[in-house]
Design an enzyme around this catalytic site. Structure first.
Site, PDB file in Angstrom:
ATOM      1  N   ASP A 184       0.858  -1.184   0.000  1.00  0.00           N
ATOM      2  CA  ASP A 184       0.000   0.000   0.000  1.00  0.00           C
ATOM      3  C   ASP A 184       0.888   1.225   0.000  1.00  0.00           C
ATOM      4  O   ASP A 184       1.722   1.398   0.899  1.00  0.00           O
ATOM      5  CB  ASP A 184      -0.909   0.002   1.237  1.00  0.00           C
ATOM      6  CG  ASP A 184      -1.742   1.271   1.331  1.00  0.00           C
ATOM      7  OD1 ASP A 184      -2.670   1.421   0.518  1.00  0.00           O
ATOM      8  OD2 ASP A 184      -1.450   2.112   2.212  1.00  0.00           O
ATOM      9  N   GLU A 268      -1.693  -1.675  -5.714  1.00  0.00           N
ATOM     10  CA  GLU A 268      -2.933  -1.004  -6.101  1.00  0.00           C
ATOM     11  C   GLU A 268      -2.859  -0.548  -7.562  1.00  0.00           C
ATOM     12  O   GLU A 268      -1.807  -0.119  -8.023  1.00  0.00           O
ATOM     13  CB  GLU A 268      -3.166   0.220  -5.218  1.00  0.00           C
ATOM     14  CG  GLU A 268      -3.244  -0.067  -3.739  1.00  0.00           C
ATOM     15  CD  GLU A 268      -3.167   1.200  -2.922  1.00  0.00           C
ATOM     16  OE1 GLU A 268      -4.238   1.708  -2.534  1.00  0.00           O
ATOM     17  OE2 GLU A 268      -2.053   1.677  -2.671  1.00  0.00           O
ATOM     18  N   ASP A 348      -2.594   1.822   7.006  1.00  0.00           N
ATOM     19  CA  ASP A 348      -1.843   1.415   5.818  1.00  0.00           C
ATOM     20  C   ASP A 348      -1.521  -0.073   5.853  1.00  0.00           C
ATOM     21  O   ASP A 348      -1.556  -0.746   4.816  1.00  0.00           O
ATOM     22  CB  ASP A 348      -0.552   2.233   5.714  1.00  0.00           C
ATOM     23  CG  ASP A 348      -0.817   3.709   5.457  1.00  0.00           C
ATOM     24  OD1 ASP A 348      -1.903   4.023   4.927  1.00  0.00           O
ATOM     25  OD2 ASP A 348       0.046   4.541   5.792  1.00  0.00           O
TER      26      ASP A 348
END
Length: 376
Positions: A184, A268, A348
Site C-alpha cells: 500500500d 494497487e 496502511d
C-alpha cells in the site's frame, strides 16, 4: 526479452560539437518532413507514407550537403519517428481523445538520435565508436549483456550525454520464493508492506524546495533574452536533475529489494494522472513517484519470474483485513479500529493486507490466515 542499458559518455569538445551538429541536422530533417506531409495533405487530401519520405533523402542530401555527414540510417530513423508520431495522432483521433497533432521541434525539443542497426560498436579498449563522431569515452558501470539491437545517443537538459543500448537477452530468473506481499503506497509513508514493514517517504522534492526557490529567484532577476538568463536555465535544470536522480535511485533500490525477497507481489491499480488534479495533494503525489515505482516493480518481477498483480484499490483502507467489516476512514485517521472483531492496526498495514488478499484471490491462490490477532 528486450532491455535498455544506459551509460554516461564523455565526448571531447570536438565530439560534443559533432554530436550537437548531428542533432541539429536531425531536427531540421524532422521539421522538413513534417512540413512536407502537411503541404501534400493540404494540396491533395492524402498523406505521405514512411517509405515515400525515406525515398526523398538522396535528393535532400543534394539540396542540403550537411545531411551527408550524418549516418544514413540515423536519417531514416528520423522519418520513422515522424511516422510513429502520426500513427499515434490518428490512433487518438479514432479513440476520441485529444488528438495532439505532431509539432515542429525547437532547438531544445529534439535531444536524441538513433542508430537502428549499424554505424556503431563497442571497442575492446572500452570506447564507443559512432559513425560520424569517432571513438567516445564511455563508462560501463555495469556489464552489457545480450545482443545489441540499437544505439540511441541523448543529450540531457544539463548538457550531459548518454548512450542507451537496446539489447535482446535472456531473462535472469530468480529462485522460487514462497513469500507473498501486498503493498500500500501513501503520502504519510511511501509504502507499507503486508508483513508490517513501513518505508518512510523520502520527499526528495520537498528537501530541495529551498535550493530550487533560491535559483529560481536569481533567474527571475535576470533580464529576459540575455545570454546570462539562457545559461542560468541549466542551474535550475541541475536541481531538477538531482531530484530526479535521487528519486530514481530510491525506487530502483526498493523495487529490487522487494522483487528479490518476494515471489508474489500485489499492488494497487492507481490512476495517478487523475489523482494529481487534487490541488492540495498534487505536489506530494508527484514527489512520491508511485507510477515510476510500480513500473520498475513490474518489469523486474517479470524478468525474475515473479507473480505481479494490480488490484482495485476501492475500500482497501475501509475494510477490516481480519473479519471483513467495512467502515468509513477519514484521511486523518491513522488507526483502524474494527468494532466487530476489535482488531486495531495501522490503516496502511490494514490496506496492504487487503491488497494482498485481493491479489491472491485474483490469481486463484489460497488465502493465508490473517496475520493480525484479536485486539492487536
Amino acid at each position: 526479452m528486450h532491455k535498455m542499458f544506459v551509460y554516461r559518455i564523455y565526448p571531447t569538445k570536438k565530439q560534443a560539437t559533432l554530436l550537437q551538429a548531428t542533432l541539429d541536422e536531425c531536427r531540421w530533417l524532422y521539421n522538413h518532413l513534417l512540413e512536407q506531409r502537411k503541404k501534400v495533405y493540404e494540396q491533395t487530401g492524402k498523406g505521405l507514407s514512411l517509405y515515400q519520405q525515406i525515398n526523398t533523402l538522396p535528393v535532400l542530401k543534394q539540396q542540403r550537403p550537411s545531411l551527408a555527414s550524418v549516418h544514413s540510417q540515423v536519417l531514416q530513423n528520423v522519418a520513422v519517428r515522424l511516422d510513429l508520431a502520426f500513427k499515434a495522432f490518428f490512433r487518438r483521433v479514432k479513440a476520441g481523445e485529444k488528438p495532439g497533432y505532431p509539432r515542429f521541434k525547437g532547438r531544445n525539443r529534439y535531444d536524441s538520435f538513433t542508430y537502428p542497426q549499424s554505424g556503431f560498436r563497442l571497442d575492446e579498449q572500452g570506447k564507443l565508436y559512432a559513425s560520424g563522431i569517432g571513438h567516445i569515452k564511455i563508462v560501463l558501470h555495469r556489464p552489457l549483456r545480450g545482443k545489441i539491437q540499437t544505439l540511441t545517443i541523448r543529450r540531457s537538459s544539463t548538457g550531459k550525454w548518454y548512450a542507451a543500448f537496446s539489447v535482446e537477452c535472456e531473462p535472469e530468473r530468480l529462485p522460487e520464493n514462497p513469500h507473498q506481499v501486498g503493498i500500500d503506497v501513501g503520502l504519510h509513508t511511501f509504502a507499507t508492506l503486508s508483513d508490517g514493514t513501513a518505508i518512510a517517504a523520502p520527499r526528495f522534492f520537498r528537501q530541495e524546495e529551498r535550493a530550487l526557490a533560491k535559483v529560481q529567484r536569481k533567474h527571475s532577476r535576470l533580464a529576459e533574452g540575455t545570454p546570462e538568463r539562457r545559461q542560468h536555465r541549466q542551474v535550475i535544470a541541475r536541481v531538477h536533475e538531482r531530484i530526479a536522480f535521487r528519486r530514481k535511485n530510491f525506487t530502483h533500490q526498493l523495487s529490487r529489494q522487494i522483487v528479490n525477497a518476494s515471489g508474489f507481489i500485489a499492488v494497487e491499480d492507481l490512476h495517478v494522472n487523475r489523482m494529481v488534479h487534487h490541488h492540495c495533494l498534487a505536489k506530494s503525489i508527484s514527489d512520491a513517484a508511485w507510477s515510476q515505482f510500480f513500473d520498475q516493480l513490474f518489469y523486474k518481477a517479470e524478468e525474475a519470474g515473479r507473480t505481479f498483480v494490480k488490484v482495485n484499490p476501492a475500500y482497501t483502507s475501509q475494510t477490516c483485513s481480519v473479519c471483513g467489516h467495512r467502515q468509513k476512514m477519514p484521511l486523518d485517521q491513522r488507526l483502524f479500529e474494527c468494532p466487530c472483531c476489535h482488531a486495531q492496526l495501522d490503516r496502511d498495514l490494514n490496506a496492504a493486507r487487503n491488497i494482498k488478499a485481493l491479489g491472491l484471490q485474483s490469481v486463484g491462490l489460497p488465502l493465508e490466515a490473517p496475520a493480525s490477532r484479536r485486539g492487536e
